[in-house]
Design a protein around this motif. Structure first.
Motif, short mmCIF file in Angstrom:
data_model
loop_
_atom_site.label_atom_id
_atom_site.label_comp_id
_atom_site.label_asym_id
_atom_site.label_seq_id
_atom_site.Cartn_x
_atom_site.Cartn_y
_atom_site.Cartn_z
N ILE A 113 44.24 4.63 4.42
CA ILE A 113 42.97 4.42 3.71
C ILE A 113 43.59 4.07 2.14
N PHE A 114 44.47 4.62 1.77
CA PHE A 114 44.99 4.15 0.51
C PHE A 114 45.64 2.85 0.34
N VAL A 115 46.14 2.21 1.40
CA VAL A 115 47.02 0.78 1.75
C VAL A 115 45.80 -0.40 2.14
N SER A 116 45.50 0.24 3.65
CA SER A 116 44.91 -0.83 4.37
C SER A 116 43.45 -1.29 3.81
N PRO A 117 42.76 -0.93 2.57
CA PRO A 117 41.41 -1.35 2.41
C PRO A 117 41.77 -2.79 1.95
N LYS A 118 42.91 -3.10 1.26
CA LYS A 118 43.35 -4.34 0.73
C LYS A 118 43.39 -5.44 1.96
N SER A 119 44.18 -5.11 2.80
CA SER A 119 44.61 -5.71 4.18
C SER A 119 43.18 -6.26 4.70
N VAL A 120 42.50 -5.12 5.19
CA VAL A 120 41.14 -5.59 5.82
C VAL A 120 40.21 -6.36 5.04
N MET A 180 42.24 16.58 2.14
CA MET A 180 40.53 16.51 2.07
C MET A 180 40.27 16.67 0.67
N ILE A 181 41.00 17.39 -0.08
CA ILE A 181 40.45 17.42 -1.78
C ILE A 181 40.53 16.04 -2.37
N ILE A 182 41.53 15.29 -2.17
CA ILE A 182 41.42 13.83 -2.68
C ILE A 182 40.24 12.91 -2.24
N VAL A 183 40.14 13.26 -0.75
CA VAL A 183 39.04 12.30 -0.07
C VAL A 183 37.99 13.04 -0.84
N THR A 184 37.48 14.18 -0.98
CA THR A 184 36.31 14.58 -1.37
C THR A 184 36.14 14.09 -2.83
N ILE A 185 37.14 14.13 -3.72
CA ILE A 185 37.26 13.66 -5.11
C ILE A 185 36.53 12.35 -5.07
N ILE A 186 37.10 11.48 -4.24
CA ILE A 186 36.99 9.86 -4.25
C ILE A 186 35.52 9.74 -3.60
N ILE A 187 35.07 10.52 -2.76
CA ILE A 187 33.85 10.19 -2.09
C ILE A 187 32.69 10.84 -3.09
N VAL A 188 32.93 11.98 -3.52
CA VAL A 188 31.88 12.36 -4.67
C VAL A 188 31.77 11.46 -5.77
N SER A 189 32.86 11.15 -6.48
CA SER A 189 32.72 10.09 -7.55
C SER A 189 32.18 8.98 -6.99
N ILE A 219 37.61 12.97 14.80
CA ILE A 219 37.59 11.48 14.87
C ILE A 219 36.37 11.08 13.94
N PRO A 220 35.14 11.43 14.39
CA PRO A 220 33.87 11.22 13.61
C PRO A 220 34.15 11.63 12.05
N LEU A 221 34.59 12.88 11.98
CA LEU A 221 34.69 13.19 10.53
C LEU A 221 35.78 12.30 9.60
N VAL A 222 36.85 11.85 10.36
CA VAL A 222 37.46 10.85 9.49
C VAL A 222 36.90 9.41 9.32
N THR A 223 36.04 8.94 10.36
CA THR A 223 35.20 7.72 10.36
C THR A 223 34.49 7.72 9.33
N VAL A 224 33.53 8.96 8.97
CA VAL A 224 32.59 8.92 8.02
C VAL A 224 33.35 8.90 6.62
N CYS A 225 34.30 9.81 6.41
CA CYS A 225 35.26 9.79 5.30
C CYS A 225 35.70 8.25 4.90
N TYR A 226 36.12 7.51 5.89
CA TYR A 226 36.58 6.41 5.78
C TYR A 226 35.96 5.29 5.05
N VAL A 227 34.59 5.29 5.74
CA VAL A 227 33.44 4.43 5.36
C VAL A 227 33.03 4.86 3.74
N LEU A 228 32.77 6.13 3.59
CA LEU A 228 32.47 6.66 2.15
C LEU A 228 33.61 6.15 1.06
#
Length: 493
Positions: free
Chosen positions: A54-61, A191-200, A266-275
């Motif tokens: 999720i920190f590398v692939s957004p560019k490739s997608v 999960m801390i860094i994921v939360t920080i990025i999503i909340v921001s 897996i649904p937890l990861v999907t929601v995190c990725y889209v956000l």
């Protein structure tokens, strides 16, 4: 025999067996112990999936589809596909409670040859290259703060990645519990860094930073090949959804914990990725995101300054967690293949003191270090995905086949037949799309490598030539003494 006895032990004799095991004070057998519970199972899935992807692939997608709208759609679609695939694996895992991921399922459905080709490809290409990619991503993020304004030297990245592989291999060889605890800790950190990025991102959206989402499908370049390659990169970020099937024999109460971990994780990861992707687009245009060396770090610099240093630090934790999960589970595949006589016997041995498959994990770490040497992440991901989806498709096809050929097997979970049919069709599309749209010799080499396993199978497994045994016998003996490992004891009724 193994499957029958395991099924009997888990199912029919449940009352009597359980009663005995509760009161038994016998010493532990030299076998893999059931030490992974529900929380550890969820952490294993979430922790292995959320790695560097999720920190590398957004560019490739984004590079493949060219606009924000299709990019977010593909991330969500990849999550749905991973969930459907994982549901198929949940049925397989509760039906055949053996470790080793796809390997025992292919063995049951199609016999030893496809199973051998899977272990051959996984052990020498897909698993070690995946481990190498994750550790290279870790090294890039970990060394970035020390080289502001320029890329870190390749030699630094590769040495750091090799050091990461060595440390993870040692930890997992020493103790199952230590590997599992490390996984839980690193999952909490990521999960801390994921939360920080999503909340921001949510805060920025609330402040009205929505200009990058206007006309979100404008300038998109949609074709079969671009969608296929975007899916490859997106699914690379989801890879790991089948991790628990590699350690089924070490799960406490696999009939409950395997499907629950999948359905929660897996649904937890999907929601995190889209956000997370939405958060990236609140501060970066498509062009800026494509130019960014490390997307998450750029996000941190723009949003969290002066505390932006926490992003590379936590991303490094995240990638190490993913690498640890990959190593923890892939070592089990080497172990199971060795146990079935498809790999060197010594690889199926278990440490007497620590009850870990140490030789298998060390072998896997050594191969991964070799993959660091060429080390270009994008090409590695494409060939890795191509090979992986051939076997994902075959394994889900095995589920459909066994519905008709193995009706007598007990199925604690039974998913609608349409789900494995959809996953099989998507797998075929994912394998064929890049070959049709942008044929490269590399794909041919990949297929030839998989088929070269047939030669090895015929010579060493089918005809059982004895000269390799003569060569390997003294090596096995010395390794046994050095690593203090012995063959696993058969589980007796």
């Amino acid at each position: 025999m193994g499957k029958e006895s395991l099924r009997k032990r888990k199912g029919e004799n449940n009352g009597k067996e359980d009663g005995e095991s509760i009161h038994s004070h016998e010493p532990q057998t030299t076998n893999l112990q059931k030490q992974v519970g529900l929380i550890s199972g969820i952490c294993m899935i979430v922790g292995t999936i959320i790695g560097s992807g999720i920190f590398v692939s957004p560019k490739s997608v984004l590079a493949n589809v060219g606009a924000v709208g299709p990019c977010l759609t593909i991330w969500a679609a990849c999550g749905i596909l991973a969930t459907l695939g994982a549901l198929c694996f949940a049925e397989l895992g509760t039906m055949i409670t053996k470790s080793g991921g796809e390997y025992p399922y292919l063995m049951e459905a199609f016999g030893p040859i496809p199973a051998f080709l899977f272990s051959w490809t996984s052990l020498l290409v897909t698993k070690p290259s995946s481990f190498a990619i994750i550790c290279l991503s870790f090294a890039e993020y970990a060394s970035a703060p020390f080289y502001p304004g320029c890329d870190p030297p390749q030699v630094v990245i590769k040495c750091l990645a090799a050091a990461a592989i060595v440390i993870i291999t040692i930890v997992n060889s020493l103790s199952v519990k230590l590997g599992s605890y490390l996984q839980n800790f690193l999952t909490a950190a990521k999960m801390i860094i994921v939360t920080i990025i999503i909340v921001s991102g949510i805060v920025l959206l609330a402040q009205g930073k929505t200009e990058n989402f206007e006309d979100s499908f404008k300038d998109s370049k949609i074709s079969v090949s671009s969608i296929g390659l975007a899916f490859y990169n997106g699914l690379w970020a989801y890879d790991g959804w089948n991790q628990l099937n590699y350690i089924t024999e070490e799960l406490k109460n696999p009939y409950r914990n395997l499907p629950l971990s999948i359905i929660i994780g897996i649904p937890l990861v999907t929601v995190c990725y889209v956000l997370i992707n939405i958060s990236y687009f609140t501060v970066m245009t498509s062009t800026e995101l494509l130019q960014s060396q490390a997307v998450a770090v750029t996000f941190g610099d723009r949003v969290l300054y002066p505390a932006s240093w926490i992003v590379p630090l936590f991303v490094a934790f995240s990638t190490i967690g993913s690498a640890n999960g990959t190593c923890f589970t892939a070592g089990r595949l080497v172990y199971v293949a060795g146990r079935e006589g498809h790999m060197l016997k010594v690889l199926s041995y278990i440490s007497v003191k620590r009850l870990t498959p140490a030789p298998a994990i060390i072998f896997y770490g050594a191969i991964a270090i070799i993959y660091i040497i060429p080390g270009d992440i994008d090409t590695l991901i494409n060939y890795f995905s191509f090979a992986v989806w051939i076997f994902y498709g075959l394994t889900v096809l095995a589920l459909i086949v066994m519905r008709f050929t193995r009706k007598e097997l007990r199925r604690p979970i039974r998913i609608p037949i349409i789900i494995p049919v959809i996953v099989t069709l998507v797998s075929i599309l994912l394998v064929l799309a890049p070959i049709i749209s942008a044929p490269e010799l590399a794909y041919l080499y990949c297929v030839l490598f998989i088929l070269s396993g047939l030669i090895v199978y015929v010579l060493f497994v089918h005809f059982k030539f004895d000269w390799p045994q003569k060569i390997s016998k003294p090596i096995t003996m010395h390794l046994q003494m050095l690593l203090e490992v012995v063959p696993a004891e058969d589980v007796t009724e």
